[in-house]
Design an enzyme around this catalytic site. Structure first.
Site, mmCIF file in Angstrom:
data_model
loop_
_atom_site.group_PDB
_atom_site.id
_atom_site.type_symbol
_atom_site.label_atom_id
_atom_site.label_comp_id
_atom_site.label_asym_id
_atom_site.label_seq_id
_atom_site.Cartn_x
_atom_site.Cartn_y
_atom_site.Cartn_z
ATOM 1 N N LEU A 30 0.829 -1.203 0.000
ATOM 2 C CA LEU A 30 0.000 0.000 0.000
ATOM 3 C C LEU A 30 0.869 1.261 0.000
ATOM 4 C CD1 LEU A 30 -2.832 -1.085 2.485
ATOM 5 C CD2 LEU A 30 -2.796 -1.284 -0.007
ATOM 6 N N SER A 31 2.141 1.044 -0.330
ATOM 7 C CA SER A 31 3.004 2.180 -0.633
ATOM 8 C C SER A 31 3.403 3.007 0.579
ATOM 9 C CB SER A 31 2.266 3.048 -1.652
ATOM 10 O OG SER A 31 3.131 3.797 -2.362
ATOM 11 N N SER B 142 6.406 3.304 1.514
ATOM 12 C CA SER B 142 7.668 3.989 1.172
ATOM 13 C C SER B 142 7.403 5.328 0.505
ATOM 14 C CB SER B 142 8.524 3.165 0.208
ATOM 15 O OG SER B 142 8.544 1.841 0.569
ATOM 16 N N GLU C 165 13.920 7.055 -4.392
ATOM 17 C CA GLU C 165 13.757 5.609 -4.198
ATOM 18 C C GLU C 165 14.623 4.813 -5.179
ATOM 19 O OE1 GLU C 165 9.981 4.298 -3.070
ATOM 20 O OE2 GLU C 165 10.468 2.173 -3.349
ATOM 21 N N ASP D 22 3.438 5.236 -7.327
ATOM 22 C CA ASP D 22 3.174 5.408 -5.894
ATOM 23 C C ASP D 22 3.344 6.868 -5.468
ATOM 24 O OD1 ASP D 22 3.031 2.722 -6.223
ATOM 25 O OD2 ASP D 22 4.842 2.238 -5.099
HETATM 26 C C1 GLA Z 1 5.662 -0.983 -6.753
HETATM 27 C C2 GLA Z 1 6.360 0.154 -7.493
HETATM 28 C C3 GLA Z 1 5.423 0.840 -8.471
HETATM 29 C C4 GLA Z 1 4.733 -0.173 -9.384
HETATM 30 C C5 GLA Z 1 4.142 -1.322 -8.574
HETATM 31 C C6 GLA Z 1 3.593 -2.422 -9.431
HETATM 32 O O1 GLA Z 1 4.659 -0.463 -5.929
HETATM 33 O O2 GLA Z 1 6.852 1.124 -6.576
HETATM 34 O O3 GLA Z 1 6.130 1.806 -9.226
HETATM 35 O O4 GLA Z 1 5.622 -0.642 -10.363
HETATM 36 O O5 GLA Z 1 5.091 -1.897 -7.690
HETATM 37 O O6 GLA Z 1 2.495 -1.985 -10.156
#
Ligand code: GLA
Length: 385
Positions: free
Chosen positions: A128-129, A131, A161, A173
């Protein structure tokens, strides 16, 4: 956000100094509804920003350093402002903070001594991002009220990143964390770096289910996929020189040339090219309130990730395969980079309780793990909390 802000300010005061009132910034996590691993192939993605977010309290300090405390890690870190342009990664959580500060310094932003107190409600390692939320939260906090183009903030987070932390991610993200919008999904064109907000049907709920597993293949498998997509582009270019990324290849073209692409890159390309089309179809279905079609596309996306892109895992496949047998479920798929993390489910709102109970029981019986559930409502992008 007033309550959260109060808690963050109290945390800052307890840890650093009780006599200051820091400014508080917030940057959201995201759940990607469809369009997985298409961003670095310059295709489309379709995330929503979440209410779960990274909060950063910041105040001027007199010690000549950037000092950051992570509430989640229980760890403090400091670096002198002069060292920032030449800082090296340490393999720790603060690489995200230092990477962003370094990018800001390189972009000509004058950084001064600051204290940062950081707490995130985005579960780490869940797809869920968390980072990007930390990167963008750090960026908006360090910028304070100084102007910077919002796309540049997203790009700077991505550079931190990929260039500092060492994960060669796409733009999705960070873009979602910056440009999130309450009440709508964001259809991002990762080639032109533009977006459109697409409202979602009101009569469906989006629920993320955390498998609570993260297989450690993460970064190396991601790198491999990036390289395999490049190999597919090279094979297609040998026949169609105008193709510069998988975004440039239609399904028709792919079908014509696929026999000339080696097996693994061929399947990777089939996923990316069909997934980009699924994003377009999904946006159209969302606009038409066609939940059946949205659910069908969710599942097609999952199968493509499972068989062609090979980034799912046993636990995640089980959550999807079980979810789609439950009443009121339109569709389910893995979300995020892969090898664990969360599934995202499109369900009838009144089915939410039975969905949760049935899926919890089945997952516990099979793996002895209790999954976590998150109601996902589209939220605003980064800014003051
Ligand atoms: C990670 C990466 C994104 C994307 C997804 C897959 O979250 O940070 O940039 O590539 O994987 O969709």
């Amino acid at each position: 956000m007033a309550l959260v802000s109060d808690e963050i300010i109290a945390g800052f005061r307890t840890h650093f100094r009780s006599d200051v009132t820091p400014d508080v910034y917030r940057a959201p996590g995201r759940v990607n509804l469809i369009g997985e691993h298409t961003d670095y192939n310059l295709g489309f993605v379709f995330p929503i920003a979440l209410e779960m977010a990274c909060f950063v309290a910041i105040a001027p300090a007199g010690h000549g350093k950037l000092r950051a405390y992570s509430r989640d890690m229980g760890d403090e870190f400091r670096i002198s402002v002069e060292e920032l342009p030449n800082a090296k990664p340490a393999g720790k959580w603060h690489d995200y903070v230092v990477g962003v500060a370094r990018e800001l310094a390189r972009a000509g932003v004058k950084l001064e001594s600051r204290d940062l107190w950081i707490k995130s409600t985005v579960p780490a390692g869940s797809g869920l991002s968390s980072s990007a939320a930390l990167e963008i939260g750090t960026a908006v906090a360090l910028l304070d009220s100084r102007e910077m183009n919002r796309l540049d903030i997203a790009l700077l987070g991505q550079r931190a990143e990929s260039g500092f932390v060492g994960m060669p991610c796409g733009i999705m993200d960070q873009y979602a964390s910056v440009f999130g919008h309450a009440g709508a999904a964001i259809q991002i064109d990762c080639r032109s770096l533009t977006h459109e907000y697409v409202p979602l049907p009101r009569n469906a709920a989006i629920v993320a289910v955390n498998s609570m597993v993260k297989h450690e293949l993460g970064t190396s498998a991601y790198r491999e996929r990036v390289a395999e997509c490049q190999a597919a582009v090279a094979a297609i270019r040998a026949i169609e020189p105008c193709v510069e990324s998988l975004r440039d290849a239609s399904l028709d073209l792919f079908n014509r040339v696929q026999n000339r692409i080696p097996d693994v890159p061929r399947r990777r390309a089939r996923h990316v090219i069909s997934e980009t089309q699924r994003v377009i179809d999904f946006a159209a279905a969302a606009r038409a309130n066609d939940l059946g079609e949205m659910g069908r596309l969710f599942l097609a996306s999952h199968r493509s990730m499972q068989h062609d892109y090979e980034i799912t895992c046993e636990e995640i496949d089980f959550l999807v395969d079980t979810a789609i047998t439950l009443p009121g479920v339109y569709g389910a798929r893995m979300t995020g980079g892969g090898f664990g993390g969360c599934t995202v489910n499109l369900i009838a709102p009144d089915a939410a309780n039975s969905f949760r109970e049935n899926l919890t029981r089945a997952y516990q019986d099979k793996f002895g793990i209790t999954p976590a559930f998150y109601d996902c409502k589209p939220a605003e992008g980064a800014g003051r909390a």
